[in-house]
Design an enzyme around this catalytic site. Structure first.
Site, PDB file in Angstrom:
ATOM      1  N   ASN A   1     -44.199  -7.545  62.838  1.00 25.53           N
ATOM      2  CA  ASN A   1     -45.005  -6.319  62.834  1.00 25.53           C
ATOM      3  C   ASN A   1     -46.442  -6.611  63.257  1.00 25.53           C
ATOM      4  OD1 ASN A   1     -45.263  -7.620  60.286  1.00 25.53           O
ATOM      5  ND2 ASN A   1     -45.882  -5.735  59.279  1.00 25.53           N
ATOM      6  N   VAL A   2     -47.025  -5.626  63.920  1.00 25.00           N
ATOM      7  CA  VAL A   2     -48.396  -5.736  64.418  1.00 25.00           C
ATOM      8  C   VAL A   2     -49.116  -4.454  64.036  1.00 25.00           C
ATOM      9  CG1 VAL A   2     -49.861  -5.967  66.460  1.00 25.00           C
ATOM     10  CG2 VAL A   2     -47.683  -7.206  66.349  1.00 25.00           C
ATOM     11  N   GLU A   3     -50.085  -4.565  63.128  1.00 24.09           N
ATOM     12  CA  GLU A   3     -50.798  -3.380  62.645  1.00 24.09           C
ATOM     13  C   GLU A   3     -52.084  -3.156  63.440  1.00 24.09           C
ATOM     14  OE1 GLU A   3     -51.048  -3.946  58.376  1.00 24.09           O
ATOM     15  OE2 GLU A   3     -48.896  -3.530  58.173  1.00 24.09           O
TER      16      GLU A   3
ATOM     17  N   CYS B   1     -43.628  -1.859  64.253  1.00 22.08           N
ATOM     18  CA  CYS B   1     -42.731  -2.560  63.340  1.00 22.08           C
ATOM     19  C   CYS B   1     -42.174  -3.821  64.012  1.00 22.08           C
ATOM     20  CB  CYS B   1     -41.562  -1.662  62.944  1.00 22.08           C
ATOM     21  SG  CYS B   1     -41.982  -0.377  61.755  1.00 22.08           S
TER      22      CYS B   1
ATOM     23  N   GLU C   1     -39.163  -4.698  64.337  1.00 21.89           N
ATOM     24  CA  GLU C   1     -37.991  -4.404  65.162  1.00 21.89           C
ATOM     25  C   GLU C   1     -38.406  -3.900  66.550  1.00 21.89           C
ATOM     26  OE1 GLU C   1     -38.703  -3.406  62.124  1.00 21.89           O
ATOM     27  OE2 GLU C   1     -36.938  -3.165  60.859  1.00 21.89           O
TER      28      GLU C   1
ATOM     29  N   CYS D   1     -36.776   0.594  58.710  1.00 24.50           N
ATOM     30  CA  CYS D   1     -37.171   1.988  58.502  1.00 24.50           C
ATOM     31  C   CYS D   1     -36.333   2.888  59.419  1.00 24.50           C
ATOM     32  CB  CYS D   1     -38.664   2.175  58.780  1.00 24.50           C
ATOM     33  SG  CYS D   1     -39.108   2.145  60.535  1.00 24.50           S
TER      34      CYS D   1
ATOM     35  N   CYS E   1     -36.809   2.524  63.175  1.00 25.93           N
ATOM     36  CA  CYS E   1     -36.261   1.267  63.693  1.00 25.93           C
ATOM     37  C   CYS E   1     -34.743   1.274  63.698  1.00 25.93           C
ATOM     38  CB  CYS E   1     -36.822   0.093  62.909  1.00 25.93           C
ATOM     39  SG  CYS E   1     -38.572  -0.145  63.304  1.00 25.93           S
TER      40      CYS E   1
HETATM   41  N1  THU Z   1     -42.395  -2.458  58.845  1.00 25.88           N
HETATM   42  C1  THU Z   1     -41.639  -3.105  59.775  1.00 25.88           C
HETATM   43  O1  THU Z   1     -42.139  -3.982  60.501  1.00 25.88           O
HETATM   44  N2  THU Z   1     -40.337  -2.779  59.876  1.00 25.88           N
HETATM   45  C2  THU Z   1     -39.695  -1.868  59.096  1.00 25.88           C
HETATM   46  O2  THU Z   1     -38.527  -1.558  59.333  1.00 25.88           O
HETATM   47  C3  THU Z   1     -40.407  -1.286  57.956  1.00 25.88           C
HETATM   48  C4  THU Z   1     -41.878  -1.430  57.964  1.00 25.88           C
HETATM   49  C5  THU Z   1     -43.823  -2.801  58.751  1.00 25.88           C
HETATM   50  C6  THU Z   1     -44.747  -1.764  59.344  1.00 25.88           C
HETATM   51  C7  THU Z   1     -46.027  -2.026  58.589  1.00 25.88           C
HETATM   52  O3  THU Z   1     -46.767  -3.008  59.290  1.00 25.88           O
HETATM   53  C8  THU Z   1     -45.582  -2.592  57.266  1.00 25.88           C
HETATM   54  O4  THU Z   1     -44.207  -2.928  57.406  1.00 25.88           O
HETATM   55  C9  THU Z   1     -45.750  -1.626  56.094  1.00 25.88           C
HETATM   56  O5  THU Z   1     -45.117  -0.418  56.359  1.00 25.88           O
END
Ligand code: THU
Length: 143
Positions: A50-52, A61, A63, A99, A102
């Site tokens: 994941n990259v925020e 996310c 995925e 999620c 994804c």
């Molecule tokens: N996140 C994912 O990378 N994949 C998922 O299927 C669920 C959530 C990440 C997104 C965000 O950076 C962090 O989890 C909190 O939601």
């Protein structure tokens, strides 16, 4: 003899790859690191983390990165679903369910039989995303 895919997949290796890439996540806002690793039909492993972003809604996310890596690496066939099994874990190495967005992304990259590693064992994506919208609906319903 028909081979049961669930027996031939090295789930420990997939999970370990997912855990390793979770360590490279950029998650300073949620502080939830996520790593995803998937096995492709031709035996390769693709990963993503994941990259925020300071603009929270732009977060990618793990995925998303994985599916992008799948396409970026090139493929033997454009038409076929290519992912066979996927493991998604948090920074603690334990499975995390993808999620909803994804699940939809993974459906297009692996189809309903894609196996998703969960805390209770592998489950087909069709169980996690029942009655899904897919490209067949698009073809059937557009004007
Ligand atoms: N996140 C994912 O990378 N994949 C998922 O299927 C669920 C959530 C990440 C997104 C965000 O950076 C962090 O989890 C909190 O939601």
């Amino acid at each position: 003899m028909k081979t049961d895919r669930t027996e031939t997949i090295d789930w420990a290796a997939l999970r370990s790859a997912a855990h390793a890439v979770a360590g490279r996540a950029y998650a300073p806002y949620s502080r939830l690191r996520v790593g995803a690793a998937a096995l492709t039909a031709d035996g390769r492993t693709v990963v993503g983390c994941n990259v925020e972003n300071a603009s929270f809604g732009l977060t990618l996310c793990a995925e998303c990165g994985l599916v992008s890596a799948l396409h970026a690496a090139g493929e033997e066939s454009e038409a076929q679903p290519r992912l066979v099994a996927v493991s998604v874990v948090a920074g603690d190495g334990e499975p995390l369910l993808p999620c909803g967005r994804c699940r939809q992304l993974l459906l297009e990259a692996g189809g309903p039989s894609l196996l998703v590693g969960t805390a209770g064992g592998p489950r087909p994506l069709a169980e996690l995303l029942p009655a899904a919208f897919d490209s067949a609906d698009l073809s059937a319903r557009r004007g």
